[in-house]
Scaffold this active site. Structure first.
Site, PDB file in Angstrom:
ATOM      1  N   CYS A 126     -27.646 -32.469 -27.786  1.00 60.56           N
ATOM      2  CA  CYS A 126     -27.764 -32.402 -29.253  1.00 60.56           C
ATOM      3  C   CYS A 126     -28.751 -31.441 -29.736  1.00 60.56           C
ATOM      4  O   CYS A 126     -30.201 -31.697 -29.470  1.00 60.56           O
ATOM      5  CB  CYS A 126     -28.064 -33.793 -29.816  1.00 60.56           C
ATOM      6  SG  CYS A 126     -28.243 -33.649 -31.950  1.00 60.56           S
ATOM      7  N   PRO A 127     -28.461 -30.346 -30.181  1.00 59.02           N
ATOM      8  CA  PRO A 127     -29.488 -29.182 -30.761  1.00 59.02           C
ATOM      9  C   PRO A 127     -30.415 -29.856 -31.707  1.00 59.02           C
ATOM     10  O   PRO A 127     -31.457 -29.510 -31.961  1.00 59.02           O
ATOM     11  CB  PRO A 127     -28.670 -28.018 -30.902  1.00 59.02           C
ATOM     12  CG  PRO A 127     -27.484 -28.669 -31.321  1.00 59.02           C
ATOM     13  CD  PRO A 127     -26.943 -29.845 -30.450  1.00 59.02           C
TER      14      PRO A 127
END
Length: 356
Positions: A158-159
């Site tokens: 998850c950025p």
């Protein structure tokens, strides 16, 4: 008589870690290499809530009840803390093989296919070899290209959180989505309430907007982003009650017989309330000679000329043997719901599989 120079300190494991992760507080905090997404997420949450408390919360506290801004502040602290818990924790990184282990598998496999078939609860599964970590990945594990690590029960990278989401931090990620959804709806309701009360005082809704245009901006911004957060929370609710990961759902590799219990509530309890597995990484221990040599080799191959070699002591009270517990004891039971991994041999017999 000149004073003796202090001996260089032996590097710790986090200083020679082969992945791309970033460490803080002497290896106590681990996160992904790109922290910009996390900083953006944190900034948006703090700025939006601060604006709500300043433009709407003070008015609501004076004209409705002071419990409203207090409740928003408590929920904000909870959201920030659970976000940090997700971003700054080990998601379930699997240690890489030692040089001897990698050499062993190269000699054993040779030119044959780099896969192995194992049997778990009567079901045959294929384990894939990771060319980077030099290990056969356990079931449900996957290699993250961003962090350059194999992660157990890998969900996704998850950025916006700034970390991989895996076995050890998925529950915190899910709770973060749910709590952030409630926070957005709380802010929308508070801003709309402020505008409604102002419209009753001013006589017209347009005049209320002129008096407090910031309330419209805050409510509109939260209304715009809450649907993506709500959709993501709903999707992960479905995955949680199905005992499935995002990676398995996308690749259609979920095995209900092995990973699901047949009861949606029990599946959710196992994911959210099950025992927390300890980390495989002893990052604050002294690094072995092999780990130091591997780190120096990686730095020598790097194009960055400013990287300095890691100090390698002439003698250490550590052996060059395996630096991690035998995966049959550490990875196998946790991965296969406490069922021993077995390998199917060429003559059809099954035997215990020892993953190195």
């Amino acid at each position: 008589m000149s004073a003796a120079k202090p001996l260089p300190v032996t590097p710790r494991k986090w200083e020679v870690f082969p992945g791309r992760n970033i460490f803080f507080c002497s290896g106590r905090i681990i996160t992904a290499p790109n922290v910009y997404g996390f900083c953006i997420s944190m900034g948006l949450i703090i700025v939006t809530n601060a604006a709500f408390i300043y433009f709407d919360g003070i008015y609501l506290a004076m004209n409705v009840t002071p419990a409203l801004p207090v409740a928003v502040s408590i929920l904000l602290v909870f959201v920030i803390s659970i976000l940090c818990r997700t971003a700054f924790s080990d998601p379930g990184i699997i240690p890489r093989a030692t040089n001897d282990e990698a050499k062993f598998w190269t000699q054993q496999i040779g030119t044959s296919a780099w896969t192995r078939t194992v049997e778990i609860k009567g079901t045959s599964l294929t384990l894939h070899y990771c060319y980077t970590c030099k290990i056969f990945r356990p079931p449900r594990a996957n290699h993250c290209s961003s962090c350059n690590n194999c992660v157990e029960q890998f969900d996704h990278h998850c950025p916006w959180v700034g970390n991989c989401v895996g076995k050890r931090n998925y529950r915190y990620f899910y709770i973060f989505l749910i709590s952030l959804t409630f926070l957005c709806f709380f802010i929308i309701g508070g801003s709309v309430t402020h505008l409604v009360l102002l419209s009753e005082e001013e006589g017209e809704f347009l005049k209320a907007i002129q008096v407090s245009p910031a309330s419209v901006v805050i409510a509109g911004f939260c209304f715009f982003i809450v649907w993506s957060i709500l959709g993501l929370a709903g999707y992960h609710t479905y995955l949680t009650f199905s005992s499935m990961t995002t990676n398995e759902a996308i690749r259609k590799r979920h095995n209900k017989k092995l990973y699901a219990t047949g009861n949606v509530c029990r599946n959710a309890m196992n994911v959210l309330c099950g025992p927390m597995q300890p980390s495989y990484l002893n990052l604050r221990e002294e690094a072995t000679l092999e780990e130091i040599d591997n780190a120096n080799e990686r730095k020598a191959q790097s194009s960055m000329s400013n990287l300095q070699p890691v100090y390698r002591p002439s003698s250490m009270a550590q052996s060059l043997g395996s630096i991690r517990p035998e995966p049959v004891q550490s990875l196998g039971p946790e991965t296969a719901n406490n069922h021993q991994l077995t390998e199917i041999t060429s003559n059809g017999q099954t035997q215990p599989l020892h993953l190195i």
